[in-house]
Design a protein around this motif. Structure first.
Motif, PDB file in Angstrom:
ATOM      1  N   MET A  17    -160.430 -24.398 -38.912  1.00 40.15           N
ATOM      2  CA  MET A  17    -161.067 -24.296 -37.604  1.00 40.15           C
ATOM      3  C   MET A  17    -162.227 -25.285 -37.481  1.00 40.15           C
ATOM      4  O   MET A  17    -162.462 -25.850 -36.419  1.00 40.15           O
ATOM      5  CB  MET A  17    -161.566 -22.872 -37.370  1.00 40.15           C
ATOM      6  N   ALA A  18    -162.939 -25.480 -38.571  1.00 37.71           N
ATOM      7  CA  ALA A  18    -164.059 -26.418 -38.552  1.00 37.71           C
ATOM      8  C   ALA A  18    -163.566 -27.857 -38.546  1.00 37.71           C
ATOM      9  O   ALA A  18    -164.056 -28.691 -37.773  1.00 37.71           O
ATOM     10  CB  ALA A  18    -164.970 -26.178 -39.750  1.00 37.71           C
ATOM     11  N   ALA A  19    -162.567 -28.154 -39.393  1.00 38.10           N
ATOM     12  CA  ALA A  19    -162.134 -29.532 -39.578  1.00 38.10           C
ATOM     13  C   ALA A  19    -161.222 -30.029 -38.470  1.00 38.10           C
ATOM     14  O   ALA A  19    -161.322 -31.171 -38.040  1.00 38.10           O
ATOM     15  CB  ALA A  19    -161.428 -29.679 -40.928  1.00 38.10           C
ATOM     16  N   GLN A  20    -160.331 -29.176 -37.985  1.00 33.18           N
ATOM     17  CA  GLN A  20    -159.326 -29.633 -37.037  1.00 33.18           C
ATOM     18  C   GLN A  20    -159.654 -29.273 -35.596  1.00 33.18           C
ATOM     19  O   GLN A  20    -159.285 -29.996 -34.673  1.00 33.18           O
ATOM     20  CB  GLN A  20    -157.956 -29.048 -37.402  1.00 33.18           C
ATOM     21  N   VAL A  21    -160.299 -28.158 -35.397  1.00 32.51           N
ATOM     22  CA  VAL A  21    -160.585 -27.691 -34.036  1.00 32.51           C
ATOM     23  C   VAL A  21    -162.028 -27.967 -33.643  1.00 32.51           C
ATOM     24  O   VAL A  21    -162.362 -28.022 -32.463  1.00 32.51           O
ATOM     25  CB  VAL A  21    -160.254 -26.182 -33.908  1.00 32.51           C
ATOM     26  N   GLN A 220    -163.602 -36.268 -39.324  1.00 28.97           N
ATOM     27  CA  GLN A 220    -164.682 -37.184 -38.958  1.00 28.97           C
ATOM     28  C   GLN A 220    -164.142 -38.575 -38.630  1.00 28.97           C
ATOM     29  O   GLN A 220    -164.597 -39.217 -37.674  1.00 28.97           O
ATOM     30  CB  GLN A 220    -165.695 -37.271 -40.102  1.00 28.97           C
ATOM     31  N   LEU A 221    -163.182 -39.053 -39.418  1.00 24.97           N
ATOM     32  CA  LEU A 221    -162.601 -40.368 -39.172  1.00 24.97           C
ATOM     33  C   LEU A 221    -161.901 -40.427 -37.820  1.00 24.97           C
ATOM     34  O   LEU A 221    -162.012 -41.425 -37.089  1.00 24.97           O
ATOM     35  CB  LEU A 221    -161.610 -40.716 -40.288  1.00 24.97           C
ATOM     36  N   LEU A 225    -162.933 -42.737 -34.549  1.00 24.41           N
ATOM     37  CA  LEU A 225    -161.951 -43.619 -33.920  1.00 24.41           C
ATOM     38  C   LEU A 225    -161.876 -43.347 -32.419  1.00 24.41           C
ATOM     39  O   LEU A 225    -161.818 -44.284 -31.611  1.00 24.41           O
ATOM     40  CB  LEU A 225    -160.578 -43.420 -34.566  1.00 24.41           C
ATOM     41  N   ALA A 226    -161.867 -42.077 -32.041  1.00 17.18           N
ATOM     42  CA  ALA A 226    -161.814 -41.724 -30.618  1.00 17.18           C
ATOM     43  C   ALA A 226    -163.014 -42.302 -29.877  1.00 17.18           C
ATOM     44  O   ALA A 226    -162.864 -42.889 -28.792  1.00 17.18           O
ATOM     45  CB  ALA A 226    -161.769 -40.214 -30.460  1.00 17.18           C
ATOM     46  N   SER A 237    -158.619 -34.665 -32.336  1.00 14.41           N
ATOM     47  CA  SER A 237    -158.717 -34.147 -33.697  1.00 14.41           C
ATOM     48  C   SER A 237    -157.373 -34.395 -34.371  1.00 14.41           C
ATOM     49  O   SER A 237    -156.387 -34.741 -33.697  1.00 14.41           O
ATOM     50  CB  SER A 237    -159.035 -32.645 -33.689  1.00 14.41           C
ATOM     51  N   PRO A 238    -157.286 -34.227 -35.681  1.00 13.48           N
ATOM     52  CA  PRO A 238    -155.977 -34.363 -36.331  1.00 13.48           C
ATOM     53  C   PRO A 238    -154.923 -33.443 -35.720  1.00 13.48           C
ATOM     54  O   PRO A 238    -153.764 -33.825 -35.546  1.00 13.48           O
ATOM     55  CB  PRO A 238    -156.284 -33.994 -37.791  1.00 13.48           C
TER      56      PRO A 238
END
Length: 300
Positions: A17-21, A220-221, A225-226, A237-238
């Protein structure tokens, strides 16, 4: 009562949830509290609970405010969707949860123009003498959008997972289940260019430290990029790129069962959300392009 097994899965879920959302800290804290309280009520068997157990748990929420019930149900619903997505469960008991009156939102995605802008930035970076970090980013984004990999699957790919002469890779999920994922010529070329900079002694295609690139770093990457492409980072997000992969394939005529296989969904119901995304596009298309629209406009 034991909640150890549940606790580990809850932490994995919160990491996603933190990394992707990009869930806010307060949201993550609320989810952790709701899920661990549910785990305690179910004697540490939240992750394996069936529909009857979930229905019995929901019944204990009756004295609570409707907003609280909606929040708890949403937390469990997202948790079980995550377990199914990750392959930890073959079924989803969420139907036993009370449903708030609010309309289900469709997954965030990107249109083709947005995707072109992302790859436009990458193309500019690859011109001339690109840095290894640019080659890595190109490989990551090509695999995310071109193959619909989950973030966890992408960052943990073995160094030799993508073969230069094989247009697919085999992923092994939970329970030993395997699925075949198509790899485009572009993605294979991007991976080959990046892999030339990876130490042959490293186990992972995207190494970092003693292991592999983290999901948070991938997040983060993608956000950076966005922003460089002039797109609101909150929109990307991914997982959004995975949604874009699925949505654009379906728009192009892909079969829903084939899409289910490529995404690794255990339940076709998880894949069917993309029919709603496509349906909304078709409604807009009919309203804008149907011949009767012009007849209506011509009436005095």
């Amino acid at each position: 009562m034991t909640t150890g097994g549940d606790a580990a899965l809850v932490e994995r879920f919160l990491e996603m949830m933190a990394a992707q959302v990009g869930a806010a800290p307060n949201t993550l804290a609320a989810y952790r509290s709701d899920l661990m309280l549910a785990s305690s009520a179910l004697d540490g068997r939240l992750a394996t609970a069936d529909g009857d157990a979930i229905a019995a748990l929901s019944a204990t929420w009756l004295p609570l405010a409707s907003s609280t019930v909606a929040r708890k149900a949403a937390a469990l619903r997202r948790f079980y969707a995550f377990l199914c997505e990750e392959g930890d469960r073959d079924d989803n008991p969420s139907d036993a949860l009370p449903r708030p009156a609010a309309r289900r939102t469709l997954p965030r995605t990107l249109d083709h123009h947005d995707v072109d802008r992302l790859f436009g930035v990458i193309s500019e970076r690859l011109a001339g003498a690109p840095l290894p970090s640019d080659l890595r980013l190109a490989a990551l984004i090509e695999l995310l959008y071109g193959s619909g990999l989950r973030a966890s699957e992408l960052v943990s790919l073995p160094r030799g997972a993508v073969h230069p002469d094989r247009p697919y890779l085999i992923l092994r999920g939970k329970g030993g289940r395997e699925r075949m994922v198509p790899i485009s010529d572009r993605a294979r070329a991007a991976v080959a260019a990046w892999r030339a900079h990876v130490d042959p002694g490293r186990a992972f295609l995207f190494p970092s430290g003693r292991g592999h690139l983290s999901r948070i770093r991938l997040y983060q990457l993608v956000k950076t990029l966005a922003a460089d492409a002039g797109i609101d980072p909150d929109r990307v997000s991914p997982h959004v790129l995975r949604h874009a992969f699925a949505t654009h394939l379906l728009e192009g005529g892909a079969d829903l069962r084939a899409l289910q296989s490529m995404l690794g969904h255990a339940d076709i119901a998880t894949t069917e959300i993309y029919t709603h995304v496509d349906a909304s596009r078709l409604v807009d298309l009919v309203n804008a392009r149907h011949p009767l629209v012009d007849l209506t406009r011509e009436r005095p």
